[in-house]
Scaffold this active site. Sequence first.
Site, PDB file in Angstrom:
ATOM      1  N   CYS A 375      63.030  48.073 -52.054  1.00 34.96           N
ATOM      2  CA  CYS A 375      62.877  48.955 -53.221  1.00 34.96           C
ATOM      3  C   CYS A 375      62.805  48.133 -54.511  1.00 34.96           C
ATOM      4  O   CYS A 375      63.739  47.388 -54.830  1.00 34.96           O
ATOM      5  CB  CYS A 375      64.052  49.933 -53.282  1.00 34.96           C
ATOM      6  SG  CYS A 375      64.099  50.905 -54.807  1.00 34.96           S
ATOM      7  N   CYS A 378      65.818  48.675 -56.845  1.00 33.31           N
ATOM      8  CA  CYS A 378      67.029  47.963 -56.422  1.00 33.31           C
ATOM      9  C   CYS A 378      66.923  46.490 -56.795  1.00 33.31           C
ATOM     10  O   CYS A 378      67.876  45.882 -57.287  1.00 33.31           O
ATOM     11  CB  CYS A 378      67.226  48.103 -54.909  1.00 33.31           C
ATOM     12  SG  CYS A 378      67.472  49.801 -54.336  1.00 33.31           S
TER      13      CYS A 378
END
Length: 455
Positions: A375, A378
């Site tokens: 991600c 993230c």
Amino acid sequence: MALAVTSSSAAISGSSFSRSGASSESKAVQICSIRLSDRTHLSQRRYSVKSLNAESHSRSESWVPRASTLTAPEVEEKDGEVEDFEQLAKKLVDASPLEIMDKALEKFGDDIAIAFSGAEDVALIEYARLTGKPFRVFSLDTGRLNPETYRLFDAVEKQYGIRIEYMFPDAVEVQALVRNKGLFSFYEDGHQECCRVRKVRPLRRALKGLKAWITGQRKDQSPGTRSEIPIVQVDPVFEGLDGGVGSLVKWNPLANVEGADVWNFLRTMDVPVNALHAQGYVSIGCEPCTRPVLPGQHEREGRWWWEDAKAKECGLHKGNIKEEDGASEDSKPAAVQEIFESNNVVTLSKGGIENLMKLENRKEAWLIVLYAPWCPFCQAMEASYIELAEKLAGKGVKVAKFRADGEQKEFAKQELQLGSFPTILIFPKSAPRAIKYPSEHRDVDSLMTFVNLLR
């Protein structure tokens, strides 16, 4: 410079349409015709293309073709006009958006249209204008757009002297969806059903009246799902005027252009833009599903923010979405480099986090990030989270991480309030349940304030 844009296509609505910048005589449309070859592999399909004879016309003149001329196009094939679009995409890989737009309009004439949703898509219209060729523009009105978006549509029509061909969702389908599930069901069960009714099906109807379409997709819009967009391709999902798989060609002139360069172009050309951009909106869709993004956040994080990064698509470009199951070995989540690696960050297993959930009186508070290493959001907060862990070391707060994608995703959704990646939780010393961090601010100071108030 001559422009020509139709309103709703006769092939779509059966009504006549006007054109700015054509001769005063009434003329019949000379239709581009495309014929599929006998190749069976979709990516290698070839077409025979006879381009529309685009003439230069004054803006004050107009003509009205008969709708019947769009129902039975003649199919012709000439030597030298067979095109392999996979090879063409490779030839155009270093071409400018203007060159690509010019090539698209030249090849398909009146049977191609620009998909306009506002935001930066006005760049496509500007490039089309600069080619000097006639062009068409269509847009999907979902019925839930921001007022600023509607005002942009009006400004664009006036700026370019055109009429946008609007497509609307089926009223019966919308009524059934809202009556059965409410106005905001997408917050509970995902946005795909609503988008299918309000966007995908109207788009399908629009494309059935075309042989090619032009989109504003860029590779950098969503690195997780759009990183492999070609400049031109046989559309792998939708059907065109001739019907059948492979009957539609899709052009993406901005595929290799970065968002910052698109904006530099818009400012240089002084064209209308959506007023929401000045309020922090970058990627703009329907009003309930769009919000501003913060500095440093990716533009798609403002779309469907309650879902994880892999779900931030509406289905209009399904064929260009890079699916996790079909990814190469190098791009599958298991092969992605791990993140949040620090001696001050504890790695929790499912069993470990279940034990933590059972404790009512903890010796220390726990701050936990639910993440997926692939991600980009993230990855963007990794540095701040590790710095926070260093500051909290030895101060009565454990900092941990729990990988919540793959097999753990359903568990994380049901038990840990996972909505999108990353989700940050704090387990206070005295409270039995975890408290979810509600803000999009993921800097050290904001996270530290959250911890200090709730530990």
